[in-house]
Structure formats: structure tokens, C-alpha cells
Design a protein around this motif. Sequence first.
Motif, short mmCIF file in Angstrom:
data_model
loop_
_atom_site.label_atom_id
_atom_site.label_comp_id
_atom_site.label_asym_id
_atom_site.label_seq_id
_atom_site.Cartn_x
_atom_site.Cartn_y
_atom_site.Cartn_z
N ASN A 16 0.80 -1.23 0.00
CA ASN A 16 0.00 0.00 0.00
C ASN A 16 0.83 1.28 0.00
OD1 ASN A 16 -2.62 -1.27 0.04
ND2 ASN A 16 -2.20 -1.84 2.16
N ASP A 18 1.22 4.58 -1.29
CA ASP A 18 0.21 5.38 -1.98
C ASP A 18 0.81 6.57 -2.72
OD1 ASP A 18 0.02 7.85 -0.21
OD2 ASP A 18 -0.33 6.26 1.26
N ASP A 20 0.21 9.70 -2.35
CA ASP A 20 0.57 10.84 -1.50
C ASP A 20 1.99 10.67 -0.95
OD1 ASP A 20 -1.85 12.73 -1.11
OD2 ASP A 20 -2.70 10.74 -0.94
N VAL A 21 2.40 9.42 -0.73
CA VAL A 21 3.75 9.13 -0.27
C VAL A 21 4.75 9.29 -1.42
CG1 VAL A 21 5.20 7.19 0.48
CG2 VAL A 21 3.10 7.70 1.71
N ASN A 62 -0.69 -3.66 -4.01
CA ASN A 62 -1.41 -2.40 -4.26
C ASN A 62 -0.48 -1.19 -4.32
OD1 ASN A 62 -3.84 -1.24 -4.94
ND2 ASN A 62 -4.60 -1.10 -2.84
N LEU A 65 -1.51 2.98 -5.04
CA LEU A 65 -2.95 3.22 -4.86
C LEU A 65 -3.19 4.70 -4.56
CD1 LEU A 65 -4.30 2.25 -1.35
CD2 LEU A 65 -1.87 2.46 -1.83
N SER A 88 1.18 -6.34 -6.63
CA SER A 88 0.06 -5.83 -7.42
C SER A 88 0.14 -4.31 -7.42
CB SER A 88 -1.28 -6.30 -6.84
OG SER A 88 -1.48 -5.75 -5.55
N GLY A 91 -4.67 0.43 -10.06
CA GLY A 91 -4.93 0.40 -11.50
C GLY A 91 -4.54 1.68 -12.23
N MET B 186 -8.09 -2.35 0.65
CA MET B 186 -7.99 -1.32 -0.39
C MET B 186 -7.62 -1.91 -1.74
SD MET B 186 -6.65 2.13 1.36
CE MET B 186 -7.30 3.04 -0.04
N ASP B 187 -7.42 -3.23 -1.81
CA ASP B 187 -7.20 -3.85 -3.11
C ASP B 187 -8.27 -4.89 -3.43
OD1 ASP B 187 -6.44 -5.62 -1.21
OD2 ASP B 187 -4.45 -6.04 -2.04
N TYR B 191 -9.10 -3.62 -9.38
CA TYR B 191 -9.27 -2.86 -10.63
C TYR B 191 -10.38 -3.44 -11.51
CZ TYR B 191 -7.92 0.83 -13.83
OH TYR B 191 -7.92 1.97 -14.59
N VAL B 217 -12.91 3.65 -5.58
CA VAL B 217 -11.45 3.67 -5.81
C VAL B 217 -10.70 3.31 -4.53
CG1 VAL B 217 -11.15 6.16 -5.37
CG2 VAL B 217 -9.56 4.98 -6.89
N ARG B 387 -9.79 9.84 2.10
CA ARG B 387 -8.45 9.26 2.29
C ARG B 387 -7.76 9.84 3.50
NH1 ARG B 387 -7.09 9.97 -3.91
NH2 ARG B 387 -8.24 8.14 -4.62
N PHE B 389 -4.34 8.94 4.10
CA PHE B 389 -2.96 8.49 3.92
C PHE B 389 -2.02 9.40 4.69
CE2 PHE B 389 -4.36 7.08 -0.58
CZ PHE B 389 -4.91 5.93 -0.06
#
Lengths: 172, 429
Positions: A16, A18, A20-21, A62, A65, A88, A91, B186-187, B191, B217, B387, B389
Motif C-alpha cells: 500500500n 500510496d 501521497d507518499v 497495491n 494506490l 500488485s 490500476g 484497499m485492493d 481494478y 477507488v 483518504r 494516507f
Amino acid sequence: MTENGLIGRAWVFGDNIDTDVLAPGRYMKGPIEAAAPHCLESVDPDFAGRVAPGDFVIGGGNFGLGSSREQAAQVLRILGVAAVIAKSFGGIFYRNAFNLGLLAVICPETGRIDARDRLALDAEAGVLRNLDSGERHACEPVPAHLLALIADGGLIPQLERRFKSDSGKETT
Amino acid sequence: MAQTLAEKLVARAAGRATVVPGEIVTCRVDLAMVHDSSGPRRLKPMLERLGVGVWDPDRLVVITDHFAPAFDDASAAIQELTRDWVAAAGVRNFHDLQGVCHIVLPERGHLKPGLFVVGGDSHSCTGGAFGCFMFGVGATDMAGVCATGETWIRVPETIRLRWSGRLGRGVAAKDMMLALCARLGMDGGDYQVIQYDGATVTGLPMAERMTLCNMAVELGAQTGLIAPDAVTADYLREAGADFDDEAGELARWQSDPDATYRTTLDFDAGALAPQVAAPHSPANAAPVGEVGPVAVDRAYIGACTGAKLVDLRMAAEVLKGRKVASGTRLLVAPASARAAEQAAAEGTLEILTEAGADILPTGCGACAGYGGALLPEDEVCIASTARNFKGRMGAASSRVYLASPYSVAAAAVTGHIADPRDLLDGAAP
């Protein structure tokens, strides 16, 4: 790039990771070069300063993401990362990576790779070799139309070529 | 051959009778939407390099929301570039400073069932609430769409999430999504497409359906989808969309009864408690009682996910006749200018300000961490956004909890995470 593919060192991250990171929002209004030094800084402050051209970013599940901001893939390109290899991908990140000429490869066994391992990737054959441990990891083959994007350097150069050949046809 | 709604939408855009999950197809794009961050400032150099304009300027909608209103020289320059480019490119569908793109797009009648739509933002899946196939792409993908009018996709499988029962008082679509994030991860969407259906979903107003699709999403889906019905048609009529059901469009855009799903999962809305997601992932959600009374410095009602008119009303239900706790700040950034106008006209906004809320301009605001109101070091925030994050809303050491507008308002008045049902008449925790 060697005859058989790419060789570089591994920078290993978890699940994960993301957008933002990868590309923090507060740097999005400036040029991409100003965002690159902050790539992944909240999880590894040394990464952006020490990653070398040709290195690999290794992710868990992911990877990428979150946001559609393609700067998340673009900063990795700017830093010279040769490919992102993860269990993974988010998308949108996956599409963005290829559009920007950054190879993204799905490999279920990234958990077996250690930080700084030397890796050799043959994306076409779908094989990742760990030159330090001697292990071979099978990767999912990258679809042909996405390999073509990498060969062309991304979507814009590919379209540029297509439009040129289209207009060439019209005039002949 | 029986098809899911997603397959029907993709097949139409691909000019095919049917499509099969897994195949890669090229689709004609009916509509494209970009905002000020992903839009003109990124598209302009790419289209110039290609030597082409927008394939059909009437099929592009540009909305300023990320750097809106401008807060420094750089953001002002981005806004100016956006306005200049829109004029030069002949784009007539330009909504400047009118709110968050995912809310403004349907509000101004641009969406309707059957369309294949791409958006230059990850929360573009919100449009799936209207029976469109709408998904988010990056700026280079969008430049490709603008140059050619088409894009490729791998036909997704459909994951069916069927909800029955009625949401309890003080429980909202946002709680459904946080519970799904915890359950599926979250996965979990892989997709593919997530189709929300069942009596709970058909009983929700459009704004709440939009919240479900908005956070598809966050489940890792390409998009969320809700089949259109009379509720959709009413919304479209009010928004002035070019939609005529005489042609049987509502009946056409439904999954066939014997369509094939990757999985079907059933959920009971009646048993759902308010949810709170702990830092730094929406998947860290749990019933509010299990999270405990964490003290909060800031409560934030904002974003496409959590500041539509219905969201402001939820907050007002809790805040009516109460005051924000001392030591806590409540910030509210309405999701659109229309939502703000309506909230003002009906008295909802006054309830919020009477309680001590600071009203911020409409736009993406603090949610994406682009503009002002960034979280300082170590600040704890509870937000109605999508979100949490690490570092998204400000300092890497700040901590963001996600919840519904009800729960954010409850935290604002108590100063800590709290069950909003304790503050609402007729609600039983």
C-alpha cells in the motif's frame, strides 16, 4: 540495459505505497523536479537522495494506490528508477507508469527480495533473477501493447510517431 | 449472451455487441473531465508537442477545484493558465470555482446513463452512480484521449455488493463504504467494477449513491456502478441533463438477471454502526465504539466524498443547538457552490456557523493537501473525506481519522471521537 534486460539494486517497500507518499500534494503546484526529492520521504527519507539510475523499486501489494496524479510515476522516472516490481498495483498508477515510459512488473514473490539486493529483470520473458541470493522469481508477462509503450518511451512519443506516419500517408 | 451493466457500457463504447472480461478493447470517449491540477497545465504542452487540439471541445468539461481559490502566485498562475487555455481551445463547458469536479459535473447535467466517461482524477468513479462507465486516469492518458477521442481498457469483471435493510438513524453511505474498506481491503476491488445494488441502495438519494461510487477507488476498483432508476431520472431532470427515458434508456442500462459476476457479497445495512477509520488507511475502519474517545484538534467536513448538501444536513442534525468543543476547530468546505447556496437558503449553513464552524471556500480544500488549512505537526483530525494516507492533509506526523459527517460533527461538539447516535433524537446505538 543489458542484452537480457535490466540490472540494478533493490529499494524495498511494503504494501500500500500510496500516491501521497510517492508525490505529496503540497509539491504538486511546482515543477516535477521540485517534487522528486520528496518522493517516498515519509517512509524512507534517504531514498530520493541515494537511489541510483537503473535501480528498482520493489513494492508489496497495491503499489501506487490512491490519486490519479501521474507525478507519482513521473518522480520515479526522474530519479532514474528502471522499473517498479510489485505484487500488485493500483490500476491508475499502473496505466500512468506505462504512459510515462516506466516499466511496472507484477511479481508475486517480491517479499523474498532484500534491500540492496542486485536484481536482473527480463520483463519480456517475465523473469526476475536475484544476483545475490541466486533465486529466480516468475513475473506476469507484460502485455504486448504495454511493452510497445515502453519501447516508444511512453504514450506521447508513441502518438507523435503515429500522427507523423498518418500525415505521411495522407501526403503520399 | 447475458451481460453485466459494466459489460454493456464498455461494449457500446467499443462499438461491439458484447465484450468478455479480460479482453483489451479500444473505446470511444463520450465525455472527458479535467480539473485545474490534472487539466490544462498538463494537457497544453503535450497537445502542443503532438500538434493537435482537443478532438471535440464540446465533449470536454473543465472544472477548477484543486487550487481554488488561488492562495499564492503559483496557484494563481495555474488558474490563469486554465482560463486562457479553455478560451483558446474552444471549451464551452467550463465551471470556474463552482465546486469539486465530481459534484459539479452531474449538478450541471453533464452525466447520464450509458455514457463512457474518463476523468482526470481518481474519484471520477463517482459518476458511476448515474449508470455511466466513468473512471479516473492520469494526465498523459487524458492527453491521449484529448488527441484521439479514444482510450483502451481491459474489460473488467463485476463484483456485486448487494445491500439489504435500512440504514439506522445517524448511519450513512459513508459508513457503508468504510465498512467495505475494512472488510475487502484497499485492493479488494482488484481494478474490476463494483456494482452496488439491493433495496438499501435503491432507497438512497443520488447524493448518497455518489458517496458509494466515489469510494469505489478506495476499494481498488476501476469504478463503481449503480443501475439507473426513477431516482436517477428525477435528478437528471432537475439538473437539466439531456436525458429522455422515452427511448427506454433506464431499462437498457441494467445488468441482465443471469449475468456473470466474479463474486456476489451480501450485507445488512440495518446492522451497520457508524464507522471510523484510524490513520493511515480507510481500511483501518471499525465501529465507532471500538475506536474509543480519541481527542481531536480538528473536525473537517469537506470534499466530494463528504460535503454535498446531504452531508451538510447530516452535520447540522448533530450540531443544531450545540457548540463546537473548546480546543477543537470545525472547518466546513462545501462540495459545491450550489450546495453552499442551498445550505444557506434553507438555514443549514446557519446551524453550522452558530455552532462555531468556520466556512471555507468550496473546492478540494484541505482534503488533497494542495492548498491552505494544512494540518500542522502532530495534529489529530477527523474528516468526512475519502483518504487518510500519511501526510496527505499536511505534516507526516498529523493523524487523520475518517468518518461520516454525522460522526465528524459528533467529534466536533464533544472534542473526541464519539457515537453520533448519542446526540440524535430517535437514534438507538
